[in-house]
Scaffold this motif. Structure first.
Motif, PDB file in Angstrom:
ATOM      1  N   ALA A 129       0.840  -1.195   0.000  1.00 33.41           N
ATOM      2  CA  ALA A 129       0.000   0.000   0.000  1.00 33.41           C
ATOM      3  C   ALA A 129       0.877   1.248   0.000  1.00 33.41           C
ATOM      4  CB  ALA A 129      -0.896  -0.009   1.237  1.00 33.41           C
ATOM      5  N   CYS A 130       0.365   2.316  -0.630  1.00 31.43           N
ATOM      6  CA  CYS A 130       1.122   3.563  -0.679  1.00 31.43           C
ATOM      7  C   CYS A 130       0.820   4.387   0.573  1.00 31.43           C
ATOM      8  CB  CYS A 130       0.715   4.374  -1.905  1.00 31.43           C
ATOM      9  SG  CYS A 130       1.028   3.492  -3.437  1.00 31.43           S
ATOM     10  N   ARG A 131       1.820   5.090   1.065  1.00 28.81           N
ATOM     11  CA  ARG A 131       1.608   6.017   2.183  1.00 28.81           C
ATOM     12  C   ARG A 131       1.805   7.451   1.737  1.00 28.81           C
ATOM     13  NH1 ARG A 131       5.642   4.549   6.688  1.00 28.81           N
ATOM     14  NH2 ARG A 131       4.610   6.039   8.062  1.00 28.81           N
ATOM     15  N   ARG A 132       2.667   7.612   0.750  1.00 29.45           N
ATOM     16  CA  ARG A 132       2.951   8.980   0.303  1.00 29.45           C
ATOM     17  C   ARG A 132       2.792   9.089  -1.207  1.00 29.45           C
ATOM     18  NH1 ARG A 132       6.749   7.704   3.980  1.00 29.45           N
ATOM     19  NH2 ARG A 132       6.481   8.750   5.979  1.00 29.45           N
ATOM     20  N   PRO A 133       1.559   8.999  -1.670  1.00 30.01           N
ATOM     21  CA  PRO A 133       1.336   9.154  -3.116  1.00 30.01           C
ATOM     22  C   PRO A 133       1.825  10.530  -3.582  1.00 30.01           C
ATOM     23  CG  PRO A 133      -0.738   9.251  -1.907  1.00 30.01           C
ATOM     24  CD  PRO A 133       0.299   8.813  -0.930  1.00 30.01           C
ATOM     25  N   SER A 134       2.181  10.621  -4.855  1.00 28.28           N
ATOM     26  CA  SER A 134       2.789  11.878  -5.310  1.00 28.28           C
ATOM     27  C   SER A 134       1.825  12.686  -6.174  1.00 28.28           C
ATOM     28  CB  SER A 134       4.058  11.564  -6.096  1.00 28.28           C
ATOM     29  OG  SER A 134       3.715  11.284  -7.428  1.00 28.28           O
ATOM     30  N   GLU A 135       2.270  13.845  -6.565  1.00 29.30           N
ATOM     31  CA  GLU A 135       1.395  14.747  -7.337  1.00 29.30           C
ATOM     32  C   GLU A 135       1.146  14.229  -8.759  1.00 29.30           C
ATOM     33  OE1 GLU A 135       5.558  16.437  -7.922  1.00 29.30           O
ATOM     34  OE2 GLU A 135       4.438  15.417  -6.365  1.00 29.30           O
ATOM     35  N   THR A 136       1.890  13.215  -9.187  1.00 25.82           N
ATOM     36  CA  THR A 136       1.613  12.649 -10.510  1.00 25.82           C
ATOM     37  C   THR A 136       0.690  11.429 -10.441  1.00 25.82           C
ATOM     38  OG1 THR A 136       3.643  11.352 -10.371  1.00 25.82           O
ATOM     39  CG2 THR A 136       3.783  13.443 -11.573  1.00 25.82           C
ATOM     40  N   GLY A 143     -10.636   4.151 -10.122  1.00 26.34           N
ATOM     41  CA  GLY A 143     -11.251   3.337  -9.067  1.00 26.34           C
ATOM     42  C   GLY A 143     -10.273   2.451  -8.322  1.00 26.34           C
ATOM     43  N   ILE A 144      -8.990   2.814  -8.349  1.00 22.75           N
ATOM     44  CA  ILE A 144      -7.985   2.013  -7.641  1.00 22.75           C
ATOM     45  C   ILE A 144      -7.729   2.662  -6.287  1.00 22.75           C
ATOM     46  CG2 ILE A 144      -5.584   1.189  -7.718  1.00 22.75           C
ATOM     47  CD1 ILE A 144      -5.853   1.540 -10.857  1.00 22.75           C
ATOM     48  N   ASP A 145      -7.698   1.847  -5.233  1.00 18.55           N
ATOM     49  CA  ASP A 145      -7.449   2.370  -3.892  1.00 18.55           C
ATOM     50  C   ASP A 145      -6.008   2.073  -3.495  1.00 18.55           C
ATOM     51  OD1 ASP A 145      -7.426   3.205  -1.299  1.00 18.55           O
ATOM     52  OD2 ASP A 145      -9.017   1.851  -0.604  1.00 18.55           O
ATOM     53  N   ALA A 146      -5.184   3.102  -3.522  1.00 21.71           N
ATOM     54  CA  ALA A 146      -3.753   2.928  -3.221  1.00 21.71           C
ATOM     55  C   ALA A 146      -3.530   2.493  -1.777  1.00 21.71           C
ATOM     56  CB  ALA A 146      -3.007   4.222  -3.503  1.00 21.71           C
ATOM     57  N   ALA A 147      -4.532   2.703  -0.924  1.00 21.10           N
ATOM     58  CA  ALA A 147      -4.400   2.314   0.483  1.00 21.10           C
ATOM     59  C   ALA A 147      -4.807   0.858   0.691  1.00 21.10           C
ATOM     60  CB  ALA A 147      -5.260   3.228   1.355  1.00 21.10           C
ATOM     61  N   TRP A 156       1.221  -3.558   4.154  1.00 28.12           N
ATOM     62  CA  TRP A 156       1.314  -2.157   4.556  1.00 28.12           C
ATOM     63  C   TRP A 156       2.585  -2.045   5.374  1.00 28.12           C
ATOM     64  CZ3 TRP A 156      -3.018  -5.048   4.386  1.00 28.12           C
ATOM     65  CH2 TRP A 156      -4.133  -4.531   3.702  1.00 28.12           C
ATOM     66  N   MET A 157       3.186  -0.867   5.379  1.00 22.62           N
ATOM     67  CA  MET A 157       4.391  -0.706   6.155  1.00 22.62           C
ATOM     68  C   MET A 157       4.305   0.614   6.883  1.00 22.62           C
ATOM     69  SD  MET A 157       7.857  -1.878   4.304  1.00 22.62           S
ATOM     70  CE  MET A 157       8.747  -0.381   4.209  1.00 22.62           C
ATOM     71  N   ASP A 158       4.677   0.649   8.172  1.00 18.63           N
ATOM     72  CA  ASP A 158       4.884   1.951   8.817  1.00 18.63           C
ATOM     73  C   ASP A 158       6.344   2.004   9.251  1.00 18.63           C
ATOM     74  OD1 ASP A 158       4.989   0.458  11.161  1.00 18.63           O
ATOM     75  OD2 ASP A 158       2.912   0.931  11.724  1.00 18.63           O
ATOM     76  N   GLU A 187      -5.693  -2.566  13.514  1.00 20.92           N
ATOM     77  CA  GLU A 187      -5.933  -1.161  13.872  1.00 20.92           C
ATOM     78  C   GLU A 187      -4.915  -0.239  13.223  1.00 20.92           C
ATOM     79  OE1 GLU A 187      -6.263  -0.924  18.154  1.00 20.92           O
ATOM     80  OE2 GLU A 187      -7.759  -2.541  18.010  1.00 20.92           O
ATOM     81  N   ALA A 188      -3.657  -0.648  13.275  1.00 20.95           N
ATOM     82  CA  ALA A 188      -2.606   0.187  12.676  1.00 20.95           C
ATOM     83  C   ALA A 188      -2.860   0.364  11.174  1.00 20.95           C
ATOM     84  CB  ALA A 188      -1.238  -0.453  12.901  1.00 20.95           C
ATOM     85  N   VAL A 189      -3.295  -0.705  10.519  1.00 22.91           N
ATOM     86  CA  VAL A 189      -3.563  -0.622   9.079  1.00 22.91           C
ATOM     87  C   VAL A 189      -4.748   0.300   8.801  1.00 22.91           C
ATOM     88  CG1 VAL A 189      -4.428  -1.943   7.100  1.00 22.91           C
ATOM     89  CG2 VAL A 189      -2.478  -2.793   8.397  1.00 22.91           C
ATOM     90  N   ALA A 190      -5.807   0.148   9.594  1.00 21.47           N
ATOM     91  CA  ALA A 190      -6.984   1.000   9.393  1.00 21.47           C
ATOM     92  C   ALA A 190      -6.613   2.467   9.549  1.00 21.47           C
ATOM     93  CB  ALA A 190      -8.091   0.603  10.371  1.00 21.47           C
ATOM     94  N   ALA A 191      -5.795   2.766  10.540  1.00 22.41           N
ATOM     95  CA  ALA A 191      -5.382   4.158  10.773  1.00 22.41           C
ATOM     96  C   ALA A 191      -4.549   4.660   9.603  1.00 22.41           C
ATOM     97  CB  ALA A 191      -4.585   4.249  12.072  1.00 22.41           C
ATOM     98  N   GLN A 192      -3.646   3.798   9.118  1.00 21.79           N
ATOM     99  CA  GLN A 192      -2.805   4.225   8.000  1.00 21.79           C
ATOM    100  C   GLN A 192      -3.647   4.461   6.747  1.00 21.79           C
ATOM    101  OE1 GLN A 192      -0.138   2.011   5.046  1.00 21.79           O
ATOM    102  NE2 GLN A 192       1.131   2.147   6.874  1.00 21.79           N
ATOM    103  N   GLN A 193      -4.617   3.564   6.534  1.00 23.65           N
ATOM    104  CA  GLN A 193      -5.465   3.710   5.342  1.00 23.65           C
ATOM    105  C   GLN A 193      -6.216   5.035   5.377  1.00 23.65           C
ATOM    106  OE1 GLN A 193      -7.649  -0.053   5.510  1.00 23.65           O
ATOM    107  NE2 GLN A 193      -6.649  -0.645   3.595  1.00 23.65           N
ATOM    108  N   GLU A 194      -6.710   5.362   6.560  1.00 27.61           N
ATOM    109  CA  GLU A 194      -7.458   6.619   6.690  1.00 27.61           C
ATOM    110  C   GLU A 194      -6.554   7.808   6.355  1.00 27.61           C
ATOM    111  OE1 GLU A 194      -9.830   8.967  10.125  1.00 27.61           O
ATOM    112  OE2 GLU A 194      -9.733   6.775  10.330  1.00 27.61           O
TER     113      GLU A 194
END
Ligand code: SF4
Ligand code: SF4
Ligand code: FES
Lengths: 340, 275
Positions: A129-136, A143-147, A156-158, A187-194
């Motif tokens: 999963a992406c955490r820091r998607p970019s401006e491009t 309809g793709i959910d990067a999270a 997912w990675m923190d 829980e950690a994943v849900a928080a990151q996704q949000e």
């Protein structure tokens, strides 16, 4: 859901690669991230995505198809196909993972391309999963959910932990073969996704929509006067098609060495004048028609044949790599205005 | 390992007939001496000589020919030049058949048929004409208008004269572009000849030939009162895979190699004109 301390990431990679080949995004000497076979000491890249897309692993730039031996009037067919073994592709982003669905619709349609099919069958895709998607980035447009990427396994990675969720029987088999995980992490994943979705919603391209594109608008937008302007500076270099995870046009060529002929396929590009040139004529005489083909195919022709699935996944590579800064977003915006 | 559709089989060219100064007809059988595969009139196949290249050709023989398949091939480009220079008995590779073919067992049944061909455009027509001759009672009256630059450029001239012209219910109308001493038939271009002959507009038309001939003949047919739904043609584009995958022959939402090469003109109207 399973979890693992990042301090044990190398142990995870070692465990996977003990049983099968493992590819992870790693940076080369020039600092570009690419999918690289893992070996002790190789570091996972922190870049948002690989410079070239993940399609290389299923549809390589060049591959042998078949060989022939020519002796006098006789021919003999030689098997030249590489053996494919099971492999794990780790760290695929949501956009690139969707690109496999797009490629599947071409290569697995009857009659299936067995070179591609074999690689798909041998692969276990582990997405990240992406955490820091970019401006491009504009995967959301399609309809793709990067999270929450798809794949056999989603990760997912923190800063401390890796989280791991098997989605398919293949993913479960891989998970079961590994003993390093602990349970938990929901829980950690849900928080990151949000948090990620909040960033996604604010990206500069978040408002880009597909309304007005699709098969029913094909003839109308084919005739748009905008194509001349949009294609005006296009060099026909093909960069956009090569870095694109969904571009799959290919050429078949031969290499002759004495009596042996190797027939191989290699990527081709609709941006090249040679692509459609015949001894009898050229149906796409200028760069305008070639340029138009690339975008018409992704935004109109492909969805018309594939239940509305677009031939773009919003990965942004063509936005980053085109030497003249032309790209599919500019095309979509210009055609969108055209329709108003 | 599984067999891939891109991998051809080996076949033998058993007979080469010279048709015109730049057209030869190649008879192909499998290594077992039998026909390599069954096909529908209008379908194509990939022929190749390893080291020279692979190219797609329309199958000229009728499916009712049980022993072999044939290709009438005009010399233009790398693979065709090699074929024109080859000798009988040599092995080549073949894969196919590809494409949709003509609706010979559906839409054509019970119809009066008008075939219009120009030059090498007779190749795809040849297959469907001989198929219709074989199952003669399934179809109504058959008219064939065929033209070429000169008498020597008419492909299959002997078969046309000795067989097609001799059969009841088949009218053959030949024409050449310019008058020549040993020709007492019609002189003039195909589009004009079709106008002069003036056909009943209930016929189903199948037309193959060079783009200019198609363009003007179609316009003439429309003037005569034919509908675009009644007129079929075959399309020729550059092909590589013939499987709808390499992207080369894509026009609009169609791949000519698999959705074509046979189209009705009303179907072509719904596609960008990139052919
Ligand atoms: S759009 Fe850009 S990247 Fe693509 S062919 Fe043209 S110049 Fe090259
Ligand atoms: S068209 Fe551009 S943004 Fe879309 S998938 Fe291809 S490279 Fe990515
Ligand atoms: S020839 Fe490859 S898609 Fe038609």
């Amino acid at each position: 859901m399973k979890t693992l301390s990042l301090s044990k990431l190398d142990a995870l990679f070692a465990a996977i690669s003990a049983a099968q080949k493992l590819y992870i995004p790693a940076e080369d000497a020039g600092g570009q991230a690419r999918f690289t076979p893992w070996q002790e000491g190789l570091r996972l890249s922190s870049k948002l995505n690989t410079a070239r897309s993940a399609k290389d692993l299923f549809f390589p730039q060049v591959e042998n198809l078949v060989g022939f031996k020519v002796s006098g009037k006789q021919l003999e067919i030689l098997e030249t196909r590489d053996v494919t073994e099971d492999f794990v592709l780790f760290g695929v982003r949501a956009c690139d993972c969707r690109s496999f669905d797009v490629l599947d619709r071409v290569f697995l349609a009857e009659p299936a391309d067995t070179y591609y099919q074999t690689r798909r069958e041998h692969a276990t895709v582990v997405t990240m999963a992406c955490r820091r998607p970019s401006e491009t980035c504009f995967c959301g447009t399609f309809g793709i959910d990067a999270a929450n990427p798809a794949g056999d396994v989603t990760c997912w990675m923190d800063d401390e932990q890796l989280y791991w969720r098997a989605n398919t029987p293949k993913g479960e088999a891989l998970t079961e073969s590994l003993s390093c995980f602990a349970d938990g992490g929901e829980e950690a994943v849900a928080a990151q996704q949000e948090a990620t979705r909040a960033i996604l919603a604010k990206l500069p391209l978040a408002g880009l929509r597909t309304e007005g594109f699709g098969g029913e608008h094909m003839m109308e937008l084919f005739a748009s006067p905008k194509w001349a302007e949009l294609s005006e500076s296009c060099l026909g270099c093909g960069t956009c098609t090569f870095v694109c995870p969904t571009c799959q046009c290919y050429d078949i060529q031969e290499f002759k060495n004495g009596q042996t002929v190797r027939r191989f396929r290699c990527w081709d590009s609709c941006m090249y004048s040679d692509f459609t040139k015949m001894s009898a004529g050229q149906p796409r005489p200028t760069q305008k028609e070639r340029f138009r083909q690339r975008f018409m195919h992704k935004l109109f022709y492909f969805p018309e044949n594939n239940e509305g699935v677009y031939g773009c996944v919003g990965c942004g590579r063509c936005l980053q790599k085109c030497p003249i800064h032309m790209n599919i977003v500019k095309v979509m915006k210009a055609l969108g205005e055209e329709q108003k | 390992m599984r067999h891939d559709p891109l991998i051809p089989v080996i076949a033998v060219v058993t007979k080469i007939r010279v048709d015109t100064p730049d057209v030869k007809t190649f008879r192909v059988v499998g290594l077992d001496g039998k026909k390599p595969f069954e096909h529908i009139p209008g379908q194509c196949a990939m022929l190749s000589m390893p080291g020279v290249g692979e190219a797609l050709f329309s199958i000229t023989s009728s499916p009712t020919q049980e022993d072999y398949i044939e290709f009438s091939i005009k010399k233009c480009g790398c693979v065709t030049e090699w074929l024109h220079a080859m000798e009988e008995g040599k092995q080549v590779t073949i894969r196919g058949p590809y494409g949709n073919g003509f609706p010979v067992d559906t839409a054509f049944v019970g119809k009066d048929l008008l075939f219009i061909g120009g030059g090498i455009g007779l190749a795809p027509l040849h297959s469907v004409i001989n198929y219709c001759r074989h199952y003669r009672d399934r179809y109504g009256k058959i008219d064939i208008v065929y033209g070429a630059r000169s008498k020597a450029d008419l492909v299959d001239f002997e078969e046309i004269i000795d067989q097609w012209c001799q059969e009841d219910g088949i009218s053959v109308h030949l024409t050449i572009d310019n008058a020549q001493p040993e020709w007492d038939g019609h002189v003039g271009f195909v589009p004009n000849y079709v106008q002069e002959l003036g056909f009943d507009t209930s016929k189903t038309v199948v037309m193959c030939g060079p783009p200019v001939m198609i363009k003007f003949t179609l316009a003439g047919l429309m003037d005569m009162g034919f509908a675009r739904e009644q007129v079929y043609t075959t399309m020729e584009l550059r092909m590589k895979c013939a499987l709808g995958k390499c992207g080369r022959c894509n026009i609009g939402d169609k791949y000519v190699c698999k959705d074509g090469p046979v189209f009705r003109f009303d179907q072509l109207d719904e596609l960008p004109d990139e052919y």
